[in-house]
Design a protein around this motif. Structure first.
Motif, mmCIF file in Angstrom:
data_model
loop_
_atom_site.group_PDB
_atom_site.id
_atom_site.type_symbol
_atom_site.label_atom_id
_atom_site.label_comp_id
_atom_site.label_asym_id
_atom_site.label_seq_id
_atom_site.Cartn_x
_atom_site.Cartn_y
_atom_site.Cartn_z
ATOM 1 N N VAL A 76 0.902 -1.418 -0.146
ATOM 2 C CA VAL A 76 -0.009 -0.054 0.085
ATOM 3 C C VAL A 76 1.010 1.263 -0.007
ATOM 4 N N LEU A 77 1.680 1.281 1.123
ATOM 5 C CA LEU A 77 2.605 2.554 1.296
ATOM 6 C C LEU A 77 3.576 2.282 2.128
ATOM 7 N N ASN A 78 4.812 3.113 2.184
ATOM 8 C CA ASN A 78 5.800 3.213 3.423
ATOM 9 C C ASN A 78 5.392 4.577 3.930
ATOM 10 N N GLN A 79 5.234 4.611 5.315
ATOM 11 C CA GLN A 79 5.268 6.117 5.707
ATOM 12 C C GLN A 79 6.143 6.111 7.087
ATOM 13 N N LYS A 80 6.526 7.341 6.994
ATOM 14 C CA LYS A 80 7.300 7.744 8.140
ATOM 15 C C LYS A 80 6.688 8.999 8.802
ATOM 16 N N VAL A 81 6.382 8.736 10.024
ATOM 17 C CA VAL A 81 5.601 10.018 10.723
ATOM 18 C C VAL A 81 6.582 10.676 11.721
ATOM 19 N N ASN A 82 6.358 11.988 11.852
ATOM 20 C CA ASN A 82 7.116 12.918 12.605
ATOM 21 C C ASN A 82 8.451 13.024 12.073
ATOM 22 N N VAL A 83 8.510 13.091 10.822
ATOM 23 C CA VAL A 83 9.832 13.149 10.203
ATOM 24 C C VAL A 83 10.665 14.412 10.512
ATOM 25 N N ARG A 113 -1.881 24.876 14.468
ATOM 26 C CA ARG A 113 -0.696 24.312 14.846
ATOM 27 C C ARG A 113 -0.448 23.217 13.979
ATOM 28 N N LEU A 114 0.949 22.649 14.305
ATOM 29 C CA LEU A 114 1.418 21.464 13.456
ATOM 30 C C LEU A 114 0.787 20.312 14.413
ATOM 31 N N PHE A 115 0.224 19.498 13.730
ATOM 32 C CA PHE A 115 0.045 17.909 14.551
ATOM 33 C C PHE A 115 0.958 16.988 14.238
ATOM 34 N N HIS A 116 1.297 16.651 12.982
ATOM 35 C CA HIS A 116 2.526 15.891 12.720
ATOM 36 C C HIS A 116 2.673 15.969 11.217
ATOM 37 N N ASP A 117 3.789 15.542 10.582
ATOM 38 C CA ASP A 117 4.085 15.359 9.423
ATOM 39 C C ASP A 117 3.921 13.811 8.858
ATOM 40 N N HIS A 118 3.999 13.417 7.630
ATOM 41 C CA HIS A 118 4.277 11.973 7.230
ATOM 42 C C HIS A 118 5.129 12.188 5.951
ATOM 43 N N ALA A 119 5.915 11.343 5.703
ATOM 44 C CA ALA A 119 6.518 11.113 4.628
ATOM 45 C C ALA A 119 5.757 10.004 3.959
#
Ligand code: SIN
Ligand code: NI
Length: 274
Positions: A76-83, A113-119
């Motif tokens: 489906v995908l690779n994801q990295k959270v809080n990069v 506000r930032l909650f989080h980011d994702h690659a």
């Protein structure tokens, strides 16, 4: 060379003027998503792409990898959270004031506000689409309003994982979180089988253009059937004052937040305000 759109955004930002047109804001509020072209310059796209390459292979101190050994195991995908917490270059983009300003204008909030980011990478031959879902059911927030910007650093279309949205689906309110690996039918859950009426809109994008979507808007991303990765930065923003629901979430577990109180503090910086 800066594109004229970037110069306009930059000047308006300096003058503290609105960067988005009334039509763009109205479209977002009515349909639950909006496409905005050329939010990053070609130089910024190249810079972001190189930071993403570094961030994907770097050892995580704080970021959380959600792929499996050997690549996108589930296809489906690779994801990295809080990069942003492990890579200063990524943080520059996740804190990008112009992008946060756009979120401020779209939501009409007093602050963002930032909650989080994702690659979000769909690896070559990731053969499964990202299933239809809403984001909001996964977030530990009481009030809706949080939204995502989705910025590809590769051109995207239906062959390599562009997004689709259902206009006005945010008006359905909060439904169930979908299991990405064994997805339920969101349209069945929402009692929306009439696809003629609820027609999904496919949004191919050039690298550096973006969409914003409301956390309640139904969305989907195509599989990546090409031999190159589809690389995307998504940033999740929330209106200042959004309160914590207490629902488990990797960003908010065990950091002393109190249910019913606003989500704030050093991990959720204020990026824009009126
Ligand atoms: C994706 O990039 O495949 C999905 C993005 C999202 O669900 O917001
Ligand atoms: Ni999503």
């Amino acid at each position: 060379m800066l594109h004229w759109v970037q110069i306009e955004y930059h000047l308006k930002g300096l003058l503290n003027m609105n960067v988005l047109s009334k039509e763009t804001v109205e479209a977002y509020r009515e349909y639950g998503f909006v496409q905005i072209d050329d939010v990053l310059s070609p130089e910024e796209v190249r810079e972001l792409a190189s930071y993403m390459e570094e961030a994907m292979v770097q050892k995580n101190e704080h970021a959380v990898n959600q792929d499996a050994p050997g690549g996108s195991y589930y296809r489906v995908l690779n994801q990295k959270v809080n990069v942003w917490r492990d890579h200063g270059g990524m943080a520059q983009f996740s804190f990008h004031s112009k992008l946060a300003r756009m979120a401020l204008e779209l939501t009409g909030a007093e602050g963002i506000r930032l909650f989080h980011d994702h690659a979000l990478w769909k690896m070559p031959q990731d053969s499964k689409p990202t299933p239809w879902h809403q984001d909001f059911p996964y977030w530990p927030m009481n009030e809706p309003g949080a939204l995502s910007i989705w910025i590809p650093v590769d051109d995207v279309d239906e062959n390599n994982g562009c997004m689709m949205f259902v206009p006005e689906s945010q008006k359905k309110g909060k439904l169930t979180g979908i299991d990405f690996l064994n997805p339920q039918d969101l349209f069945e859950i929402a009692d929306m089988k009439d696809m003629e009426k609820d027609k999904p809109v496919k949004v191919p994008l050039k690298a550096g253009s973006c969409t914003f979507h409301n956390g309640l808007t139904f969305h989907y991303a195509h599989a990546n059937l090409t031999d190159r990765p589809r690389r995307v930065l998504a940033i999740i923003y929330m209106p200042d004052g959004t309160t914590y629901s207490g629902q488990p979430h990797q960003m908010t577990n065990d950091i002393g937040l109190v249910a019913g109180e606003p989500i704030k503090g050093p991990l959720f910086p204020l990026l824009a305000k009126k």
